[in-house]
Design a protein around this motif. Structure first.
Motif, PDB file in Angstrom:
ATOM      1  N   GLY A   1       6.993  15.681   4.612  1.00 37.48           N
ATOM      2  CA  GLY A   1       6.352  14.536   4.866  1.00 37.48           C
ATOM      3  C   GLY A   1       6.907  13.900   3.536  1.00 37.48           C
ATOM      4  N   PRO A   2       6.843  11.999   3.673  1.00 33.16           N
ATOM      5  CA  PRO A   2       7.961  12.049   2.341  1.00 33.16           C
ATOM      6  C   PRO A   2       7.360  11.173   1.474  1.00 33.16           C
ATOM      7  CG  PRO A   2       7.631   9.941   4.739  1.00 33.16           C
ATOM      8  CD  PRO A   2       7.436  11.614   5.034  1.00 33.16           C
ATOM      9  N   THR A   3       6.306  11.290   1.745  1.00 30.79           N
ATOM     10  CA  THR A   3       5.169  10.711   0.702  1.00 30.79           C
ATOM     11  C   THR A   3       5.276  11.127  -0.958  1.00 30.79           C
ATOM     12  OG1 THR A   3       3.209  11.365   1.177  1.00 30.79           O
ATOM     13  CG2 THR A   3       3.705   9.031   2.047  1.00 30.79           C
ATOM     14  N   GLY A   4       5.394  12.898  -0.947  1.00 32.82           N
ATOM     15  CA  GLY A   4       5.299  13.103  -1.679  1.00 32.82           C
ATOM     16  C   GLY A   4       4.017  13.183  -2.204  1.00 32.82           C
ATOM     17  N   GLN A   5       2.639  13.214  -1.207  1.00 27.68           N
ATOM     18  CA  GLN A   5       1.508  13.510  -1.257  1.00 27.68           C
ATOM     19  C   GLN A   5       0.983  14.699  -0.675  1.00 27.68           C
ATOM     20  OE1 GLN A   5       0.200   9.429  -0.874  1.00 27.68           O
ATOM     21  NE2 GLN A   5       0.760   8.882  -2.504  1.00 27.68           N
ATOM     22  N   VAL A   6       1.888  14.837  -0.067  1.00 27.01           N
ATOM     23  CA  VAL A   6       0.936  16.139   0.928  1.00 27.01           C
ATOM     24  C   VAL A   6       1.333  17.478   0.252  1.00 27.01           C
ATOM     25  CG1 VAL A   6       0.222  16.906   2.874  1.00 27.01           C
ATOM     26  CG2 VAL A   6       0.452  15.174   2.825  1.00 27.01           C
ATOM     27  N   LYS A   7       0.925  17.981  -0.198  1.00 27.11           N
ATOM     28  CA  LYS A   7       2.347  19.299  -0.870  1.00 27.11           C
ATOM     29  C   LYS A   7       2.062  20.530  -0.200  1.00 27.11           C
ATOM     30  CE  LYS A   7       1.583  21.508  -6.114  1.00 27.11           C
ATOM     31  NZ  LYS A   7       0.584  20.869  -7.111  1.00 27.11           N
ATOM     32  N   GLY A   8       3.334  20.972   0.340  1.00 21.18           N
ATOM     33  CA  GLY A   8       2.605  22.816   0.913  1.00 21.18           C
ATOM     34  C   GLY A   8       3.228  23.724   0.033  1.00 21.18           C
ATOM     35  N   TYR A   9       3.240  24.914   0.386  1.00 21.08           N
ATOM     36  CA  TYR A   9       3.374  26.321  -0.330  1.00 21.08           C
ATOM     37  C   TYR A   9       4.759  26.941   0.534  1.00 21.08           C
ATOM     38  CZ  TYR A   9       1.431  25.032  -3.784  1.00 21.08           C
ATOM     39  OH  TYR A   9       0.666  24.286  -5.768  1.00 21.08           O
TER      40      TYR A   9
ATOM     41  N   ASN B   1       0.997  -1.287  -0.256  1.00 14.92           N
ATOM     42  CA  ASN B   1       0.195  -0.249  -0.135  1.00 14.92           C
ATOM     43  C   ASN B   1       0.870   1.048  -0.199  1.00 14.92           C
ATOM     44  OD1 ASN B   1       1.079   1.206   2.409  1.00 14.92           O
ATOM     45  ND2 ASN B   1      -1.058  -0.298   3.599  1.00 14.92           N
ATOM     46  N   GLY B   2       1.987   0.603   0.176  1.00 14.28           N
ATOM     47  CA  GLY B   2       2.984   2.217  -0.210  1.00 14.28           C
ATOM     48  C   GLY B   2       3.417   2.988   0.994  1.00 14.28           C
ATOM     49  N   GLU B   3       2.525   2.371   2.426  1.00 16.75           N
ATOM     50  CA  GLU B   3       2.433   3.278   3.318  1.00 16.75           C
ATOM     51  C   GLU B   3       4.667   3.227   3.611  1.00 16.75           C
ATOM     52  OE1 GLU B   3       0.819   3.569   8.124  1.00 16.75           O
ATOM     53  OE2 GLU B   3       0.221   2.338   6.894  1.00 16.75           O
ATOM     54  N   ILE B   4       4.530   4.527   4.434  1.00 21.09           N
ATOM     55  CA  ILE B   4       6.331   5.297   4.444  1.00 21.09           C
ATOM     56  C   ILE B   4       5.914   5.289   6.097  1.00 21.09           C
ATOM     57  CG2 ILE B   4       8.043   6.870   4.500  1.00 21.09           C
ATOM     58  CD1 ILE B   4       7.052   7.729   2.195  1.00 21.09           C
ATOM     59  N   PHE B   5       7.069   4.143   6.785  1.00 20.33           N
ATOM     60  CA  PHE B   5       7.560   4.392   7.872  1.00 20.33           C
ATOM     61  C   PHE B   5       8.779   5.132   8.042  1.00 20.33           C
ATOM     62  CE2 PHE B   5       4.206   0.331   7.425  1.00 20.33           C
ATOM     63  CZ  PHE B   5       3.407   1.203   7.878  1.00 20.33           C
ATOM     64  N   ARG B   6       9.043   5.544   9.519  1.00 19.35           N
ATOM     65  CA  ARG B   6      10.510   5.782   9.787  1.00 19.35           C
ATOM     66  C   ARG B   6      10.913   4.750  10.213  1.00 19.35           C
ATOM     67  NH1 ARG B   6      13.215  10.123  13.058  1.00 19.35           N
ATOM     68  NH2 ARG B   6      14.549   9.124  13.545  1.00 19.35           N
ATOM     69  N   ALA B   7      12.150   4.297   9.846  1.00 14.68           N
ATOM     70  CA  ALA B   7      12.356   2.501  10.054  1.00 14.68           C
ATOM     71  C   ALA B   7      13.028   2.545  11.422  1.00 14.68           C
ATOM     72  CB  ALA B   7      13.477   2.134   8.339  1.00 14.68           C
ATOM     73  N   ASP B   8      13.750   3.166  11.586  1.00 16.45           N
ATOM     74  CA  ASP B   8      14.303   3.003  13.334  1.00 16.45           C
ATOM     75  C   ASP B   8      12.672   2.850  14.242  1.00 16.45           C
ATOM     76  OD1 ASP B   8      13.665   5.541  13.108  1.00 16.45           O
ATOM     77  OD2 ASP B   8      15.519   6.520  14.255  1.00 16.45           O
ATOM     78  N   HIS B   9      11.729   4.233  13.965  1.00 16.50           N
ATOM     79  CA  HIS B   9      10.830   4.046  14.726  1.00 16.50           C
ATOM     80  C   HIS B   9       9.694   3.004  14.471  1.00 16.50           C
ATOM     81  CE1 HIS B   9      10.461   8.340  14.736  1.00 16.50           C
ATOM     82  NE2 HIS B   9      11.213   8.074  15.658  1.00 16.50           N
TER      83      HIS B   9
ATOM     84  N   GLU C   1      17.591   5.164   2.379  1.00 22.26           N
ATOM     85  CA  GLU C   1      17.736   6.957   3.122  1.00 22.26           C
ATOM     86  C   GLU C   1      17.004   7.989   2.171  1.00 22.26           C
ATOM     87  OE1 GLU C   1      21.939   8.429   2.487  1.00 22.26           O
ATOM     88  OE2 GLU C   1      21.904   8.332   4.981  1.00 22.26           O
ATOM     89  N   PHE C   2      16.268   9.446   3.778  1.00 21.53           N
ATOM     90  CA  PHE C   2      15.504  10.506   2.894  1.00 21.53           C
ATOM     91  C   PHE C   2      15.560  11.589   3.612  1.00 21.53           C
ATOM     92  CE2 PHE C   2      12.139  13.191   3.966  1.00 21.53           C
ATOM     93  CZ  PHE C   2      11.719  13.269   3.080  1.00 21.53           C
ATOM     94  N   ASN C   3      16.234  12.387   2.972  1.00 22.27           N
ATOM     95  CA  ASN C   3      17.112  14.029   3.194  1.00 22.27           C
ATOM     96  C   ASN C   3      15.952  13.918   3.834  1.00 22.27           C
ATOM     97  OD1 ASN C   3      18.131  15.962   3.526  1.00 22.27           O
ATOM     98  ND2 ASN C   3      19.670  15.448   2.078  1.00 22.27           N
ATOM     99  N   LEU C   4      15.827  15.546   5.025  1.00 18.61           N
ATOM    100  CA  LEU C   4      15.142  15.712   6.218  1.00 18.61           C
ATOM    101  C   LEU C   4      15.240  17.365   5.903  1.00 18.61           C
ATOM    102  CD1 LEU C   4      16.128  14.117   9.415  1.00 18.61           C
ATOM    103  CD2 LEU C   4      14.593  13.403   8.066  1.00 18.61           C
ATOM    104  N   MET C   5      15.497  17.492   4.762  1.00 15.23           N
ATOM    105  CA  MET C   5      15.398  18.932   4.009  1.00 15.23           C
ATOM    106  C   MET C   5      14.061  19.572   3.345  1.00 15.23           C
ATOM    107  SD  MET C   5      19.104  20.775   4.041  1.00 15.23           S
ATOM    108  CE  MET C   5      19.647  19.234   2.993  1.00 15.23           C
ATOM    109  N   PHE C   6      13.317  20.276   3.322  1.00 11.97           N
ATOM    110  CA  PHE C   6      12.269  20.626   2.748  1.00 11.97           C
ATOM    111  C   PHE C   6      13.284  21.139   1.073  1.00 11.97           C
ATOM    112  CE2 PHE C   6      10.242  20.701   6.646  1.00 11.97           C
ATOM    113  CZ  PHE C   6       8.783  20.237   5.945  1.00 11.97           C
ATOM    114  N   GLU C   7      13.247  20.587  -0.340  1.00 17.73           N
ATOM    115  CA  GLU C   7      13.946  21.338  -1.499  1.00 17.73           C
ATOM    116  C   GLU C   7      12.907  22.227  -1.816  1.00 17.73           C
ATOM    117  OE1 GLU C   7      15.397  18.019  -3.094  1.00 17.73           O
ATOM    118  OE2 GLU C   7      14.854  19.169  -5.332  1.00 17.73           O
ATOM    119  N   SER C   8      13.410  22.827  -2.682  1.00 17.92           N
ATOM    120  CA  SER C   8      12.485  23.690  -3.496  1.00 17.92           C
ATOM    121  C   SER C   8      13.413  24.300  -4.833  1.00 17.92           C
ATOM    122  CB  SER C   8      11.469  25.395  -2.738  1.00 17.92           C
ATOM    123  OG  SER C   8      10.711  25.612  -3.681  1.00 17.92           O
ATOM    124  N   SER C   9      12.706  25.436  -5.353  1.00 21.10           N
ATOM    125  CA  SER C   9      13.270  25.821  -6.684  1.00 21.10           C
ATOM    126  C   SER C   9      13.384  27.182  -6.557  1.00 21.10           C
ATOM    127  CB  SER C   9      12.764  25.329  -8.001  1.00 21.10           C
ATOM    128  OG  SER C   9      13.447  25.080  -9.321  1.00 21.10           O
TER     129      SER C   9
END
Lengths: 721, 721
Positions: free
Chosen positions: B275-283, A160-168, A265-273
């Motif tokens: 979040g990590p899913t890419g499904q929740v969009k933010g501005y 179902n694609g649900e995402i978990f933080r692995a250690d959690h 690995e999931f980078n924890l920074m919010f990315e934008s352009s």
């Protein structure tokens, strides 16, 4: 481990919780009496011994029995929502995990904490305040290492694609199994147990923890031990190891029961352009620190080229958590206050060290932890620095200043400790690092990091941008010494090495004395091979470079300053302060009180007209105006609620004082003054009471002395009970 | 036009510049004397007439000739960099357009402006301060309309992909052609002209404008007129019209000469993913306002359910400009301060209106602008509201308070006006909107927007979330009236319409009296058709709904409050204040002075020991400590520079006062006090001088009165000249 120490907040995920779980006995969350847990933890939580300096904010408070009822996190959280201290952001849209809005009381409390911080650090120490951008050029964070390493491990439900933080995920499932085991054993023994299991989950639309259901299945004794040991080390596993645990213990998605993917690995920074081309990448800063470093040369110039000096910045930073939890303690947007103190690496003494050297602080040094213990030693900062426990005076100075700040704003000094990073936690470049940890119902929480980051940051930015980020300091006496010096023959090196000439030149200039001596000796014999950074090798001969021993007369020393970085997570301090301030009245467990010190209380004084009689209105306005011109933030509560209810509401808002106006105020010009914690009431002339409140708020008077100025009130209208 | 009026900053792109170009005679930037332009603009820029209230911050300053030299923007910008007020962010990485870092002086000035704002608005008016998140759920901004409409037009170089903001491109090219025409004509006439051409460009890595090169080509007189007229309306064109202009005038990419694409919309919000899913969009929020609206119900509850009340928030907002320019005036990240005042739509009077009604403000009303003029009328706010020029008391109250705030922090009252939005500028739902515009070398700049936004925002969020965002107000007397009331037969409607039952029910409940009357009459005759929001039609009969005339006894009125929104662009105010404060000494054009009022000056007092003699050091420390405890931010300058240079440096930093310590200070306990603007020096006992400075800073004393307390100093060490 690089980013664990980078700043105060990022490190919670791995280290604070590690510290929490591995060896420290933990009070149980929420359901358990906090007061009780504290009692059982006497070897862990240092008491304020007679030797320790009296923490002023605490001793200034009247003596009141605050521990009649156990601490309930649920009750505090209810109060936070009801009185709009903070709530989950976008509540009417269903909320978003890890994002919180501060309401009027919370925003005022936060502003007051920040204001005290600014006075205590920036103003008092003449720091250079900065306000740099949140949107950060990707290049900068590539250089700092965040693009490559600022990441957590996550895995996906394969169906179902649900995402978990692995250690959690591992943690949640193992804890649930242990819980199930406990239930099964209890059942065997004929008891009934119902304790909530721990959380795992990765849904960003909900802040509530997803609980992993536990079923009463008894485990082998050996397995219980294995699980327990795994949980104690959960923060030390990397992605590969977490993947192995998932396979070994057959961990699946708790809700769907599906298999989960290998951790990635999931980078924890919010990315934008940035801009319309899509080619300039930006990230929301994960810390304010980089804004200081990239402006170092401007700051140095502003400070007339001299070190030491400190820059400071208060502002928002961001961290795109995989699964935010623990309320305000792990969030996606937060306010930080960071200091970067730039210092000569050869002289880390501090001019004002004497002012803090006699302060006694609770220390948990690394050698104690490495021997598997958590015993706290109370030492003066002077002793700790002399004994080499704290690496240098500047670091010691800031530890002292951090301690004073936290206690001043109302943190309970008996629930505060400085924990040193162990060698394996610390970034390779750091020379020493101490976290101010505050004890809450979540355990010991890292709220301030204080690290000696050596010359790392300035060095990497300088290397990347080819800009000198150095200090030049005149020697008192010129230094005269002999050294090998290379002379490059510019007119030959270009034609000989063409496009590689620059590389060759750089490689020569980077050689140390030993290498130069070798080069000289090889050149004498004909030629010398030279490896450059690209891996290529070139053959050097005397037509392009010669090396001679020369006498150097050095008048100026050039060095990259070291950085000592105290970094404050304002939201965590804010939350810890609320826990330390909250209690309920002995006579009524539903009546919450927030004993915030006047210094940071959102509102300092409540003005309460005893009735809605119109005759009182002009007096209410007058008192309000007078308090304002005395610099005391006040509010009028002229609602129809009973006076007792109005007092109770303001106890929940943390308002330390209430002025009650009644008909005697009209006829005799008197006003009563109620103190929040004790509910004691005193009386005096209006102007006198206002003056007393002013002094109570600016700290020049404590309640005991105030009682000597104002006599006790025992009038008819004592409706407080 | 929706977003032009949404908040103060977004609108610059379209409207301020429109206002600038279309009809207002503009002083030329930078090269031309600003003093001169002001003189030629007497019909546009209102003088402080004898009637107008004396703007205190200006009149409190000593009389000094500030206009000996023309204003030079280049010189101011040089000072800003040299003294680290602000610089382009990531300078050592080459910089990023539209992002600026504030250094120690700039950050302190900004913090002081914000602090004054907080006192003037939040504290003084007991507003509810908020701190809501920057990262915003996309849904929220979809509802507010930003996702669909918050955009500018851009086009691309069809070959190299370079991107331009379409209006800037057309503007840049036409201006260059006009410039070329001017040069050609001058050449014909035998003159030489070399004026820089205007900018166009879309490079986000550079802050400098890209100039479109002009070549001396003479144009037809008719074409000159066409170009001029097009430029005057440049901000009114949409994408299609800009595309037509590009084709009609054969506009190409200025540098490459390539064709450009049709203009396409570019949304100006920075987008990210939560979040990590890419499904929740933010501005990143483009304004702070939505954070108030989504929390409305909590705020109302906090205010005991009563309106009016105001919430306020100070924080960063973001706008991903296609091609940032004009320094701090159009940037990608900026600090805003916004107030949302919630008010009963049937009563927009303001309790404290009397306090502002006699303030005279310079107004540029919409009818004046619509008649093609820009004449300013000076009226009291009371008159303007009575005459219906300003729509209501609350709007008038805020215009008055905005005026007082701006003048208090040092904005020149003669270069300030309130411009009303014309009907075509205003969002369809807004009932009135005024911008506080400040005159700078860029022309009139919108710095504060003050709009009556009616019930728009709360209505759309309520509709989207199905949450009631309303106020309930008890009638003084219950209202009794007859009305048609529908009664839905719950047990039948479900079985009959199945999954559509809810739609049908909602459509019935939304009917107005006329529709209900019709429905009643049709039902009496058998059945009635009903259209629902999906476009479907259903047949209603009396087994599912009946309509009757009933007597209603209404005790409570429920309404959606209207919102009056004063919205401040702090960066623009900051920059305008710097322009208004900057001048150069008559005797030396290189000596810049920033005449910032003590209230906002980064540092209030400089402490200058006359020499580096060690005997003075203890006294310097003592004075520094005394100033600090008097609440005066001070700095010591004990550098080796001459005393004149140290004064000059602090003139550039805007430090209003300097205390000079010399050997007489040691022997006689005296200290001199230097005033920045006049360079006048007075003398007195150290404690007396400190007390005078304290009063000068808190505004209880002006310089003239200070001179009566402290005698003139005419000692030997007058090295100021």
């Amino acid at each position: 481990m690089l980013f664990a120490t980078r700043s105060v907040l990022p490190s919670l995920s791995r280290h604070v919780s590690a510290a929490l779980r591995s060896s420290t006995p933990l009070p149980q969350p929420s359901q358990t009496s906090f007061t009780l847990s504290l009692r059982t933890m006497s070897n862990v939580v240092p008491g304020v011994t007679p030797d320790a300096p009296a923490p002023s904010a605490v001793s200034n408070r009247p003596e009141v029995k605050r521990d009649a009822h156990p601490f309930s996190r649920g009750q505090l959280e209810g109060l936070m929502t009801k009185r709009f201290f903070y709530i989950q952001a976008f509540e009417i849209y269903g909320g978003v995990g890890g994002l919180y809005d501060y309401g009027p009381t919370g925003a005022a409390l936060q502003a007051n904490i920040i204001n005290q911080w600014r006075n205590h650090f920036i103003i008092e120490e003449e720091m250079l305040e900065l306000d740099t951008t949140i949107m950060t050029l990707a290049d900068v964070l590539k250089t700092s290492g965040h693009v490559d390493k600022f990441a957590d491990w996550m895995c996906k439900d394969t169906k179902n694609g649900e995402i978990f933080r692995a250690d959690h995920l591992v943690e949640g499932v193992l804890e649930a199994r242990l819980e199930g085991d406990k239930q099964a054993r209890a059942k065997e023994a004929g008891e009934t147990v119902a304790v909530p299991a721990e959380a795992a989950g990765g849904d960003e639309k909900k802040s509530k923890k997803k609980k992993v259901k536990s079923s009463a299945v008894k485990l082998d004794d050996a397995l219980v031990e294995e699980y327990t040991s795994t949980l104690a080390q959960i923060d030390n596993f990397d992605g590969k190891q977490l993947g192995e645990l998932i396979r070994k213990y057959e961990i699946r998605s708790p809700e769907s029961g599906n298999e989960v993917s290998e951790p990635i690995e999931f980078n924890l920074m919010f990315e934008s352009s940035i801009g319309p081309t899509g080619q300039v990448k930006g990230y929301l800063r994960p810390e304010t620190a980089q804004g200081h470093f990239v402006n170092f040369q401007r700051l140095l110039e502003f400070n007339n080229g001299r070190v030491p000096f400190a820059s400071a910045q208060i502002g928002k930073s961001f961290r795109n958590e995989i699964s935010p939890r623990a309320g305000l303690l792990r969030v996606r947007e937060f306010t930080m206050a960071e200091i970067e103190h730039f210092v000569d690496p050869e002289d880390k003494n501090h001019e004002r060290f004497d002012e803090v050297k006699d302060i006694k602080v609770p220390l948990l040094a690394k050698d104690v932890q490495e021997s598997g213990k958590t015993d706290i030693t109370i030492k003066t900062i002077g002793e700790a620095v002399s004994a080499g426990i704290i690496d240098n005076q500047t670091l010691g100075y800031f530890i002292g200043r951090i301690y004073l700040f936290l206690v001043k704003i109302g943190i309970d000094a008996t629930r505060l400790r400085f924990r040193q990073h162990m060698s394996n936690e610390m970034a390779h470049y750091a020379s020493d690092c101490w976290d101010a940890e505050i004890h809450t119902s979540y355990g010991w929480i890292e709220c301030v990091g204080c690290a000696d980051r050596s010359a790392y940051d300035l060095t990497v930015h300088s290397k990347r941008t080819k800009k000198d980020l150095v200090v030049q300091k005149a020697h008192k006496e010129p230094k005269v010494y002999d050294a090998w010096v290379p002379t490059i023959v510019k007119k030959n090196i270009g034609p000989k090495f063409k496009k590689d000439a620059k590389l060759v030149e750089e490689a020569i200039l980077e050689m140390n004395q030993k290498q130069l001596e070798e080069l000289q000796s090889k050149l004498k014999n004909g030629s010398a091979p030279l490896s450059v950074c690209t891996g290529q090798t070139f053959e050097l001969t005397t037509d392009v470079v010669t090396v001679e021993m020369k006498t150097i007369r050095e008048t100026v020393r050039e060095f990259t300053p070291n950085v000592i970085e105290p970094s404050f997570g304002i939201g965590r301090i804010f939350y810890s302060l609320l826990e330390h301030s909250f209690w309920t009245r002995a006579e009524d467990q539903d009546r919450g009180v927030l004993s915030l010190p006047p210094l940071v209380a959102p509102i300092k004084a409540l003005i309460v007209p005893i009735s809605s009689n119109e005759k009182l209105a002009p007096l209410v306005k007058q008192v309000s105006r007078k308090l304002r011109s005395a610099g005391v933030a006040s509010r009028v509560d002229d609602s129809n609620a009973s006076i007792g209810r109005r007092y109770a509401r303001n106890d929940e808002l943390g308002t330390p004082f209430a002025c009650t106006l009644d008909f005697a105020s009209l006829s005799k010009g008197t006003m009563t003054l109620r103190e929040r914690d004790s509910t004691a009431q005193r009386i005096g002339a209006i102007d006198q009471v206002i003056d007393v409140i002013r002094q109570l708020c600016d700290g020049s008077l404590d309640w005991e002395k105030a009682c000597k100025i104002l006599p006790e009130y025992s009038g008819q209208q004592d409706v407080d009970a």
